[in-house]
Scaffold this motif. Structure first.
Motif, mmCIF file in Angstrom:
data_model
loop_
_atom_site.group_PDB
_atom_site.id
_atom_site.type_symbol
_atom_site.label_atom_id
_atom_site.label_comp_id
_atom_site.label_asym_id
_atom_site.label_seq_id
_atom_site.Cartn_x
_atom_site.Cartn_y
_atom_site.Cartn_z
ATOM 1 N N LYS A 65 0.876 -1.116 -0.021
ATOM 2 C CA LYS A 65 -0.003 -0.038 -0.133
ATOM 3 C C LYS A 65 0.892 1.430 0.125
ATOM 4 C CE LYS A 65 -3.702 -2.252 2.334
ATOM 5 N NZ LYS A 65 -4.774 -2.058 3.449
ATOM 6 N N PRO A 66 0.664 2.324 -1.043
ATOM 7 C CA PRO A 66 1.399 3.270 -0.925
ATOM 8 C C PRO A 66 1.360 4.228 0.214
ATOM 9 C CG PRO A 66 -0.344 3.331 -2.485
ATOM 10 C CD PRO A 66 -0.348 2.038 -2.037
ATOM 11 N N ASN A 67 2.180 4.999 0.746
ATOM 12 C CA ASN A 67 1.932 5.710 1.841
ATOM 13 C C ASN A 67 1.060 7.168 1.764
ATOM 14 O OD1 ASN A 67 3.659 3.940 3.518
ATOM 15 N ND2 ASN A 67 5.432 5.202 2.929
ATOM 16 N N GLY A 68 0.952 7.454 0.609
ATOM 17 C CA GLY A 68 0.224 8.716 0.245
ATOM 18 C C GLY A 68 0.065 8.796 -1.290
ATOM 19 N N ALA A 69 -0.682 9.813 -1.532
ATOM 20 C CA ALA A 69 -0.780 10.144 -2.867
ATOM 21 C C ALA A 69 0.445 10.871 -3.626
ATOM 22 C CB ALA A 69 -2.099 11.192 -3.191
ATOM 23 N N THR A 70 0.805 10.542 -4.643
ATOM 24 C CA THR A 70 1.851 11.295 -5.242
ATOM 25 C C THR A 70 1.436 12.528 -5.939
ATOM 26 O OG1 THR A 70 1.647 10.256 -7.547
ATOM 27 C CG2 THR A 70 2.909 9.152 -5.873
ATOM 28 N N GLU A 71 2.643 13.253 -6.267
ATOM 29 C CA GLU A 71 2.194 14.645 -6.933
ATOM 30 C C GLU A 71 1.081 14.592 -8.207
ATOM 31 O OE1 GLU A 71 5.363 17.565 -7.296
ATOM 32 O OE2 GLU A 71 6.175 16.797 -5.620
ATOM 33 N N LEU A 72 1.471 13.417 -8.927
ATOM 34 C CA LEU A 72 0.806 13.352 -10.257
ATOM 35 C C LEU A 72 -0.752 12.977 -9.840
ATOM 36 C CD1 LEU A 72 0.825 13.186 -13.379
ATOM 37 C CD2 LEU A 72 1.872 10.840 -13.229
ATOM 38 N N GLN A 73 -0.886 11.980 -8.873
ATOM 39 C CA GLN A 73 -2.292 11.681 -8.410
ATOM 40 C C GLN A 73 -2.984 12.873 -8.068
ATOM 41 O OE1 GLN A 73 -1.032 8.640 -5.698
ATOM 42 N NE2 GLN A 73 -1.424 6.843 -7.143
ATOM 43 N N LEU A 74 -2.239 13.640 -7.181
ATOM 44 C CA LEU A 74 -2.990 14.948 -6.766
ATOM 45 C C LEU A 74 -3.202 15.616 -8.091
ATOM 46 C CD1 LEU A 74 -0.873 15.681 -3.646
ATOM 47 C CD2 LEU A 74 -3.148 14.946 -3.773
ATOM 48 N N GLU A 75 -2.495 15.947 -8.972
ATOM 49 C CA GLU A 75 -2.794 16.569 -10.243
ATOM 50 C C GLU A 75 -3.821 16.251 -10.807
ATOM 51 O OE1 GLU A 75 -1.443 19.579 -11.600
ATOM 52 O OE2 GLU A 75 -0.362 19.966 -9.969
ATOM 53 N N HIS A 76 -4.069 14.611 -11.085
ATOM 54 C CA HIS A 76 -4.906 14.379 -11.715
ATOM 55 C C HIS A 76 -6.306 14.368 -11.045
ATOM 56 C CE1 HIS A 76 -6.950 10.137 -13.451
ATOM 57 N NE2 HIS A 76 -7.164 11.272 -14.230
ATOM 58 N N LEU A 77 -6.501 14.276 -9.692
ATOM 59 C CA LEU A 77 -7.445 14.620 -8.945
ATOM 60 C C LEU A 77 -7.907 15.980 -9.174
ATOM 61 C CD1 LEU A 77 -6.573 12.567 -5.660
ATOM 62 C CD2 LEU A 77 -8.386 12.016 -7.280
ATOM 63 N N GLN A 78 -6.943 17.051 -9.014
ATOM 64 C CA GLN A 78 -7.437 18.403 -9.373
ATOM 65 C C GLN A 78 -8.101 18.437 -10.489
ATOM 66 O OE1 GLN A 78 -3.675 20.419 -8.722
ATOM 67 N NE2 GLN A 78 -3.911 20.251 -6.343
ATOM 68 N N LEU A 79 -7.435 18.060 -11.612
ATOM 69 C CA LEU A 79 -7.835 17.897 -12.824
ATOM 70 C C LEU A 79 -9.444 17.593 -13.324
ATOM 71 C CD1 LEU A 79 -7.651 18.873 -15.987
ATOM 72 C CD2 LEU A 79 -6.609 16.434 -16.419
ATOM 73 N N ALA A 80 -9.532 16.391 -12.726
ATOM 74 C CA ALA A 80 -11.030 15.804 -12.679
ATOM 75 C C ALA A 80 -11.979 16.715 -11.814
ATOM 76 C CB ALA A 80 -11.018 14.578 -11.571
ATOM 77 N N ALA A 81 -11.587 17.244 -10.818
ATOM 78 C CA ALA A 81 -12.626 18.033 -10.213
ATOM 79 C C ALA A 81 -12.611 19.363 -10.843
ATOM 80 C CB ALA A 81 -11.864 18.469 -9.015
ATOM 81 N N ALA A 82 -11.929 20.105 -11.455
ATOM 82 C CA ALA A 82 -11.967 21.313 -12.296
ATOM 83 C C ALA A 82 -12.759 20.795 -13.557
ATOM 84 C CB ALA A 82 -10.365 21.779 -12.637
ATOM 85 N N ALA A 83 -12.567 19.588 -14.226
ATOM 86 C CA ALA A 83 -13.140 19.414 -15.328
ATOM 87 C C ALA A 83 -14.927 19.016 -15.031
ATOM 88 C CB ALA A 83 -12.668 18.254 -16.254
ATOM 89 N N ALA A 84 -15.123 18.650 -13.933
ATOM 90 C CA ALA A 84 -16.472 18.362 -13.601
ATOM 91 C C ALA A 84 -17.131 19.676 -13.307
ATOM 92 C CB ALA A 84 -16.505 17.696 -12.269
ATOM 93 N N LEU A 85 -16.287 20.689 -12.687
ATOM 94 C CA LEU A 85 -16.823 22.013 -12.612
ATOM 95 C C LEU A 85 -17.158 22.849 -13.788
ATOM 96 C CD1 LEU A 85 -15.029 23.453 -9.475
ATOM 97 C CD2 LEU A 85 -17.515 22.801 -9.296
ATOM 98 N N LEU A 86 -16.279 22.772 -14.741
ATOM 99 C CA LEU A 86 -16.241 23.205 -16.030
ATOM 100 C C LEU A 86 -17.359 22.562 -16.905
ATOM 101 C CD1 LEU A 86 -15.115 25.519 -17.762
ATOM 102 C CD2 LEU A 86 -13.325 23.747 -18.657
ATOM 103 N N ALA A 87 -17.779 21.357 -16.795
ATOM 104 C CA ALA A 87 -18.749 20.752 -17.578
ATOM 105 C C ALA A 87 -20.000 21.151 -16.953
ATOM 106 C CB ALA A 87 -18.474 19.036 -17.439
ATOM 107 N N GLY A 88 -20.193 21.156 -15.714
ATOM 108 C CA GLY A 88 -21.367 21.609 -15.050
ATOM 109 C C GLY A 88 -21.715 23.097 -15.392
ATOM 110 N N GLU A 89 -20.629 24.109 -15.579
ATOM 111 C CA GLU A 89 -20.799 25.381 -15.779
ATOM 112 C C GLU A 89 -21.322 25.591 -17.513
ATOM 113 O OE1 GLU A 89 -17.300 27.537 -15.425
ATOM 114 O OE2 GLU A 89 -17.424 27.631 -13.084
ATOM 115 N N LEU A 90 -21.161 24.467 -18.101
ATOM 116 C CA LEU A 90 -21.620 24.557 -19.537
ATOM 117 C C LEU A 90 -22.947 24.136 -19.568
ATOM 118 C CD1 LEU A 90 -18.413 23.090 -21.505
ATOM 119 C CD2 LEU A 90 -19.319 25.714 -21.402
ATOM 120 N N GLY A 91 -23.454 23.387 -18.730
ATOM 121 C CA GLY A 91 -24.890 22.797 -18.800
ATOM 122 C C GLY A 91 -24.953 21.327 -18.500
#
Length: 153
Positions: free
Chosen positions: A41-67
């Motif tokens: 089990k990894p000890n924590g999220a890596t920087e790349l995993q955190l970037e991927h999570l940030q991107l997913a959250a931002a894309a969800a917000l942007l798609a929601g803003e479009l309708g």
């Protein structure tokens, strides 16, 4: 649970990777996958995993803003022809219709900037949020007299 085939394949892929493609991120990604396949089990999220999570959250917000008619997807791309690792996001009309906006990059901010640029060049703007009508003040305290402010001369 161990997945020995995935462990072997991942380590062999790392050893066979050309030296010019062995960036720190690529090595870390392969070793993380190998350790996960080994049941560690990894000890924590890596920087790349955190970037991927940030991107997913931002894309969800942007798609929601479009309708409501838009969906989003995010991916982490690893493979030949890529310099290290690459994040990918797409926002498209539901049902696979047009338009479809895509962005690539090493960071979530870079991918999001490409998505916003593609959306604005297409002429779309995020949907305006409807304001709810203001509710009436039904508090019984509204009938109490208010203190007046003293006028300064």
């Amino acid at each position: 649970m161990k997945d020995t085939k995935l462990l072997d394949d991942t380590l062999l892929a790392l050893l066979r990777m050309p030296e010019d493609q062995r960036s720190a991120e690529a090595i870390k990604a392969h070793l993380t996958l190998a350790s996960t396949a080994a049941g560690l089990k990894p000890n924590g999220a890596t920087e790349l995993q955190l970037e991927h999570l940030q991107l997913a959250a931002a894309a969800a917000l942007l798609a929601g803003e479009l309708g409501e008619g838009f969906t989003y997807r995010t991916n982490l791309r690893i493979g030949p022809g890529l310099e290290g690792l690459e994040l990918f996001a797409s926002i498209e009309a539901s049902g696979g219709g047009q338009p479809r906006f895509t962005g690539f990059g090493g960071t979530a901010a870079r991918v999001l900037a490409q998505l916003r640029q593609a959306i604005s060049s297409h002429g779309l703007a995020p949907a305006a949020k409807l304001q709810r009508p203001r509710e009436a003040n039904r508090s019984p305290l509204r009938h109490l007299p208010r203190k007046r402010h003293k006028e300064t001369a």
